[in-house]
Design a protein around this motif. Structure first.
Motif, PDB file in Angstrom:
ATOM      1  N   ALA A 169     -24.889  54.348 137.978  1.00  0.00           N
ATOM      2  CA  ALA A 169     -25.491  53.187 138.637  1.00  0.00           C
ATOM      3  C   ALA A 169     -25.683  53.464 140.132  1.00  0.00           C
ATOM      4  CB  ALA A 169     -24.628  51.950 138.420  1.00  0.00           C
ATOM      5  N   GLN A 170     -24.679  54.083 140.762  1.00  0.00           N
ATOM      6  CA  GLN A 170     -24.798  54.413 142.179  1.00  0.00           C
ATOM      7  C   GLN A 170     -25.895  55.457 142.416  1.00  0.00           C
ATOM      8  OE1 GLN A 170     -20.767  55.602 143.064  1.00  0.00           O
ATOM      9  NE2 GLN A 170     -20.217  53.544 143.776  1.00  0.00           N
ATOM     10  N   ALA A 171     -25.928  56.490 141.578  1.00  0.00           N
ATOM     11  CA  ALA A 171     -26.923  57.558 141.748  1.00  0.00           C
ATOM     12  C   ALA A 171     -28.334  57.038 141.501  1.00  0.00           C
ATOM     13  CB  ALA A 171     -26.614  58.716 140.805  1.00  0.00           C
ATOM     14  N   THR A 172     -28.497  56.223 140.481  1.00  0.00           N
ATOM     15  CA  THR A 172     -29.825  55.683 140.174  1.00  0.00           C
ATOM     16  C   THR A 172     -30.281  54.725 141.259  1.00  0.00           C
ATOM     17  OG1 THR A 172     -29.390  55.919 137.815  1.00  0.00           O
ATOM     18  CG2 THR A 172     -31.178  54.461 138.427  1.00  0.00           C
ATOM     19  N   THR A 173     -29.380  53.898 141.752  1.00  0.00           N
ATOM     20  CA  THR A 173     -29.734  52.972 142.825  1.00  0.00           C
ATOM     21  C   THR A 173     -30.141  53.740 144.079  1.00  0.00           C
ATOM     22  OG1 THR A 173     -28.228  51.306 141.934  1.00  0.00           O
ATOM     23  CG2 THR A 173     -28.897  51.046 144.225  1.00  0.00           C
ATOM     24  N   ALA A 174     -29.394  54.782 144.421  1.00  0.00           N
ATOM     25  CA  ALA A 174     -29.737  55.589 145.595  1.00  0.00           C
ATOM     26  C   ALA A 174     -31.073  56.298 145.410  1.00  0.00           C
ATOM     27  CB  ALA A 174     -28.634  56.613 145.860  1.00  0.00           C
ATOM     28  N   ARG A 175     -31.323  56.786 144.205  1.00  0.00           N
ATOM     29  CA  ARG A 175     -32.564  57.520 143.932  1.00  0.00           C
ATOM     30  C   ARG A 175     -33.789  56.622 144.011  1.00  0.00           C
ATOM     31  NH1 ARG A 175     -34.657  62.044 141.566  1.00  0.00           N
ATOM     32  NH2 ARG A 175     -36.314  61.766 140.031  1.00  0.00           N
ATOM     33  N   HIS A 176     -33.655  55.386 143.579  1.00  0.00           N
ATOM     34  CA  HIS A 176     -34.812  54.502 143.494  1.00  0.00           C
ATOM     35  C   HIS A 176     -34.837  53.432 144.572  1.00  0.00           C
ATOM     36  CE1 HIS A 176     -36.205  56.239 139.772  1.00  0.00           C
ATOM     37  NE2 HIS A 176     -34.961  56.239 139.346  1.00  0.00           N
ATOM     38  N   SER A 177     -33.946  53.520 145.561  1.00  0.00           N
ATOM     39  CA  SER A 177     -33.950  52.500 146.609  1.00  0.00           C
ATOM     40  C   SER A 177     -35.156  52.715 147.512  1.00  0.00           C
ATOM     41  CB  SER A 177     -32.659  52.554 147.417  1.00  0.00           C
ATOM     42  OG  SER A 177     -32.620  53.722 148.197  1.00  0.00           O
ATOM     43  N   ARG A 178     -35.679  51.629 147.964  1.00  0.00           N
ATOM     44  CA  ARG A 178     -36.827  51.684 148.871  1.00  0.00           C
ATOM     45  C   ARG A 178     -36.456  51.037 150.200  1.00  0.00           C
ATOM     46  NH1 ARG A 178     -40.769  53.958 146.003  1.00  0.00           N
ATOM     47  NH2 ARG A 178     -41.046  53.328 143.869  1.00  0.00           N
ATOM     48  N   GLY A 179     -35.200  51.226 150.569  1.00  0.00           N
ATOM     49  CA  GLY A 179     -34.680  50.613 151.786  1.00  0.00           C
ATOM     50  C   GLY A 179     -35.292  51.222 153.037  1.00  0.00           C
ATOM     51  N   ALA A 180     -35.007  50.582 154.146  1.00  0.00           N
ATOM     52  CA  ALA A 180     -35.510  51.043 155.436  1.00  0.00           C
ATOM     53  C   ALA A 180     -34.951  52.429 155.738  1.00  0.00           C
ATOM     54  CB  ALA A 180     -35.105  50.061 156.524  1.00  0.00           C
ATOM     55  N   GLY A 181     -35.767  53.239 156.342  1.00  0.00           N
ATOM     56  CA  GLY A 181     -35.327  54.561 156.733  1.00  0.00           C
ATOM     57  C   GLY A 181     -35.534  55.614 155.663  1.00  0.00           C
ATOM     58  N   ARG A 182     -35.867  55.218 154.465  1.00  0.00           N
ATOM     59  CA  ARG A 182     -36.090  56.190 153.393  1.00  0.00           C
ATOM     60  C   ARG A 182     -37.574  56.259 153.103  1.00  0.00           C
ATOM     61  NH1 ARG A 182     -34.147  56.863 147.320  1.00  0.00           N
ATOM     62  NH2 ARG A 182     -35.018  58.915 147.140  1.00  0.00           N
ATOM     63  N   ARG A 183     -38.174  57.387 153.439  1.00  0.00           N
ATOM     64  CA  ARG A 183     -39.608  57.543 153.230  1.00  0.00           C
ATOM     65  C   ARG A 183     -39.847  58.705 152.289  1.00  0.00           C
ATOM     66  NH1 ARG A 183     -42.864  56.407 158.557  1.00  0.00           N
ATOM     67  NH2 ARG A 183     -44.196  55.572 156.966  1.00  0.00           N
ATOM     68  N   ARG A 232     -24.053  46.905 132.909  1.00  0.00           N
ATOM     69  CA  ARG A 232     -23.106  47.649 132.079  1.00  0.00           C
ATOM     70  C   ARG A 232     -21.755  47.742 132.773  1.00  0.00           C
ATOM     71  NH1 ARG A 232     -23.445  50.701 127.943  1.00  0.00           N
ATOM     72  NH2 ARG A 232     -22.059  52.255 128.858  1.00  0.00           N
ATOM     73  N   VAL A 233     -21.759  47.986 134.075  1.00  0.00           N
ATOM     74  CA  VAL A 233     -20.507  48.074 134.830  1.00  0.00           C
ATOM     75  C   VAL A 233     -19.760  46.739 134.765  1.00  0.00           C
ATOM     76  CG1 VAL A 233     -19.506  48.382 137.136  1.00  0.00           C
ATOM     77  CG2 VAL A 233     -21.331  49.910 136.361  1.00  0.00           C
ATOM     78  N   ALA A 234     -20.494  45.649 134.976  1.00  0.00           N
ATOM     79  CA  ALA A 234     -19.861  44.322 134.895  1.00  0.00           C
ATOM     80  C   ALA A 234     -19.324  44.074 133.486  1.00  0.00           C
ATOM     81  CB  ALA A 234     -20.863  43.245 135.284  1.00  0.00           C
ATOM     82  N   GLY A 235     -20.096  44.462 132.473  1.00  0.00           N
ATOM     83  CA  GLY A 235     -19.657  44.311 131.091  1.00  0.00           C
ATOM     84  C   GLY A 235     -18.427  45.151 130.786  1.00  0.00           C
ATOM     85  N   ASP A 236     -18.354  46.343 131.384  1.00  0.00           N
ATOM     86  CA  ASP A 236     -17.167  47.183 131.199  1.00  0.00           C
ATOM     87  C   ASP A 236     -15.922  46.477 131.730  1.00  0.00           C
ATOM     88  OD1 ASP A 236     -18.718  49.190 130.086  1.00  0.00           O
ATOM     89  OD2 ASP A 236     -18.878  50.342 131.947  1.00  0.00           O
ATOM     90  N   GLY A 237     -16.075  45.798 132.857  1.00  0.00           N
ATOM     91  CA  GLY A 237     -14.943  45.044 133.405  1.00  0.00           C
ATOM     92  C   GLY A 237     -14.484  43.957 132.445  1.00  0.00           C
ATOM     93  N   ILE A 270     -15.909  55.539 130.188  1.00  0.00           N
ATOM     94  CA  ILE A 270     -17.320  55.128 130.186  1.00  0.00           C
ATOM     95  C   ILE A 270     -17.633  54.287 131.414  1.00  0.00           C
ATOM     96  CG2 ILE A 270     -17.198  53.013 128.806  1.00  0.00           C
ATOM     97  CD1 ILE A 270     -19.866  55.695 128.447  1.00  0.00           C
ATOM     98  N   THR A 271     -16.641  53.537 131.912  1.00  0.00           N
ATOM     99  CA  THR A 271     -16.848  52.766 133.151  1.00  0.00           C
ATOM    100  C   THR A 271     -17.093  53.710 134.323  1.00  0.00           C
ATOM    101  OG1 THR A 271     -15.451  50.979 132.340  1.00  0.00           O
ATOM    102  CG2 THR A 271     -15.824  51.059 134.711  1.00  0.00           C
ATOM    103  N   ALA A 272     -16.340  54.793 134.387  1.00  0.00           N
ATOM    104  CA  ALA A 272     -16.539  55.777 135.458  1.00  0.00           C
ATOM    105  C   ALA A 272     -17.949  56.360 135.389  1.00  0.00           C
ATOM    106  CB  ALA A 272     -15.492  56.880 135.359  1.00  0.00           C
TER     107      ALA A 272
END
Length: 196
Positions: A137-151, A94-99, A129-131
């Protein structure tokens, strides 16, 4: 207790455990917003797909109907992804489409366009709507990331709806079902089976 939990109790068979108290929802604010943005994408996409002439006339962009239809298909795809398990991918698309939308609408911001005021309003809406899309997108990515250090911590979960203490001794009054009373003991059956 929520209406879903109450409905769940109605549909359970006799003997099944009942929902006593529903816990906190695993869906957070970013997930709820992603769901709303997904439905918005579907609505906007179908509008762009079915009525591109109205959009192009309102913006003074006649002749760009095929492009608006293509953007409608893209928007529908983003909406479906935003409603799926891969909502991060849908939100970033959606962000890319907004651009793309902003770049396309900017071409109508020329001095000889009689609908220039509509273009300014459309650009303001697109920027807003882009904002929202970027923040979610940032909040959802942070919430669902399974990166190292996040347990994730499941220390507060036991699997027992009333707690471990209330479950102790709960099986003392268990009665063997009639269809299992005549079954041979498991140990006797396992002795007869030759080892492979």
């Amino acid at each position: 207790m929520s209406s879903i939990a109450s409905l769940s109790n109605i549909t359970r068979s006799e003997g099944d455990p009942k929902v006593i108290q529903s816990g906190p929802s695993s869906r957070g604010i970013p997930d709820s917003l992603a769901r709303g943005l997904g439905w918005f994408s579907l609505g906007l996409g179908f509008t762009e797909l079915l009525a591109p002439g109205r959009i192009t006339r309102a913006l003074g962009m006649e002749g760009k109907e095929a492009l608006v239809r293509a953007y409608g298909v893209r928007e529908i795809g983003s909406g479906i992804l935003s409603l799926s398990v891969d909502k991060q991918l849908g939100l970033w698309s959606r962000v890319a489409g907004d651009g793309l939308d902003i770049a396309t609408v900017m071409t109508a911001l020329r001095s000889d366009n009689p609908k220039r005021d509509n273009v300014v309003v459309a650009l303001a809406l697109l920027l807003g709507i882009t904002a929202v899309d970027v923040i979610d997108a940032q909040a959802t990515t942070a919430r669902h990331s399974r990166g190292a250090g996040r347990r994730r911590s499941y220390q507060d979960r036991s699997g027992f709806p009333r707690g471990v203490k209330a479950s102790r001794g709960a099986a003392r009054d268990f009665k063997t079902p009639p269809d299992l009373k005549h079954a041979p003991p498991l140990a006797a059956v396992s002795k007869r089976v030759p080892a492979a």
